[in-house]
Design a protein around this motif. Sequence first.
Motif, PDB file in Angstrom:
ATOM      1  N   HIS A 102       0.859  -1.185   0.000  1.00  0.00           N
ATOM      2  CA  HIS A 102       0.000   0.000   0.000  1.00  0.00           C
ATOM      3  C   HIS A 102       0.883   1.219   0.000  1.00  0.00           C
ATOM      4  O   HIS A 102       1.882   1.253   0.707  1.00  0.00           O
ATOM      5  CB  HIS A 102      -0.906  -0.032   1.226  1.00  0.00           C
ATOM      6  N   ILE A 103       0.519   2.214  -0.795  1.00  0.00           N
ATOM      7  CA  ILE A 103       1.413   3.357  -0.882  1.00  0.00           C
ATOM      8  C   ILE A 103       0.764   4.618  -0.348  1.00  0.00           C
ATOM      9  O   ILE A 103      -0.452   4.678  -0.153  1.00  0.00           O
ATOM     10  CB  ILE A 103       1.912   3.585  -2.325  1.00  0.00           C
ATOM     11  N   ALA A 104       1.609   5.609  -0.115  1.00  0.00           N
ATOM     12  CA  ALA A 104       1.191   6.777   0.656  1.00  0.00           C
ATOM     13  C   ALA A 104       0.504   7.859  -0.152  1.00  0.00           C
ATOM     14  O   ALA A 104      -0.269   8.638   0.387  1.00  0.00           O
ATOM     15  CB  ALA A 104       2.411   7.366   1.373  1.00  0.00           C
ATOM     16  N   SER A 105       0.744   7.923  -1.452  1.00  0.00           N
ATOM     17  CA  SER A 105       0.116   8.998  -2.208  1.00  0.00           C
ATOM     18  C   SER A 105      -0.592   8.427  -3.430  1.00  0.00           C
ATOM     19  O   SER A 105      -0.346   7.288  -3.822  1.00  0.00           O
ATOM     20  CB  SER A 105       1.175  10.012  -2.643  1.00  0.00           C
ATOM     21  N   ASP A 106      -1.447   9.211  -4.017  1.00  0.00           N
ATOM     22  CA  ASP A 106      -2.217   8.736  -5.161  1.00  0.00           C
ATOM     23  C   ASP A 106      -1.464   8.999  -6.459  1.00  0.00           C
ATOM     24  O   ASP A 106      -1.323  10.143  -6.876  1.00  0.00           O
ATOM     25  CB  ASP A 106      -3.572   9.445  -5.192  1.00  0.00           C
ATOM     26  N   PRO A 107      -0.985   7.955  -7.106  1.00  0.00           N
ATOM     27  CA  PRO A 107      -0.159   8.148  -8.303  1.00  0.00           C
ATOM     28  C   PRO A 107      -0.961   8.732  -9.465  1.00  0.00           C
ATOM     29  O   PRO A 107      -0.385   9.315 -10.382  1.00  0.00           O
ATOM     30  CB  PRO A 107       0.321   6.736  -8.639  1.00  0.00           C
TER      31      PRO A 107
END
Lengths: 138, 138
Positions: A102-107
């Motif tokens: 899960h990643i921290a920003s919206d690509p």
Amino acid sequence: MSDLLERLRGRGWRLTAQRRVVAEVLDGDHVHYTADEVHARATERLPEISRATVYNTLGELVSLGEVLEVSTDGRAKRYDPNAHHDHHHLICSQCGTIRDVHIASDPMAALPEPERFGFAVSEVSVTYRGVCPNCASA
Amino acid sequence: MSDLLERLRGRGWRLTAQRRVVAEVLDGDHVHYTADEVHARATERLPEISRATVYNTLGELVSLGEVLEVSTDGRAKRYDPNAHHDHHHLICSQCGTIRDVHIASDPMAALPEPERFGFAVSEVSVTYRGVCPNCASA
DNA sequence: TCTTGACTTGGACTTTGTCCAATGTAGGAT
DNA sequence: ATCCTACATTGGACAAAGTCCAAGTCAAGA
């Protein structure tokens, strides 16, 4: 467990032994198998199941949005049963295993309008590659 | 134009007609071809070139780091000559063509430490998918 | 329980890519 | 300028992943 099968039944899926087995293989584990691996595991429970059926069923699950196809290396596609959670992938460049991350920003927000070239962009996936602890210690 | 060829020569590459043609095909355009498309275009200039040579040459260019392999859909790999610039990809989900795009933030920073699971992460690629203007109007 | 349209099967076929033994040739050595 | 030879190329066989189809089977509604 049968959440998946329930949903599929609700969508008019004819529930056959073959489909149940394929769905169970995908549902049962957190690894992302290739079609052939799915077939191998399905065969353990239902020896007569054919490759064509496994491909058909995987294809249907993908169109229904229950499963995601992941192309890692241009060879066999892998199937990701975790389609309902927004996530990306971390792949070991040596052994090929895939983890969901899960990643921290919206690509999606990172692609400026002028860089879209008139495309109707609908999807984005981020793939990280590196060496897993297992391969690193070997 | 021959930047590429110069660099390769400097690295001990034997310069043959076949290799020159393949390099020129890749260098000449901004699309990312499949191996077979490269072969088709190479054949226009050098009719006797064999598929094996195209595959060999592409493989060498990849190991030399001059060209990137892009796996889009688990079918044919495509070859991206733009290996020296940091960029990501925008793929048409209908016709499969690929454009290079530049994004606004660093996706490597978006993966928090606890989500790395002990991997030595070395690479990240962001892939956008959508329908290109051409396919949308068809 | 019967019927029927959807599902499954196996095998042939296609696409993409690899391998190899035989042949050809780029480019350094003479 | 010519010769040598290690490196390249070739075509054809092979392999892996996936698709297609006609024939047979079966889940589930009537």
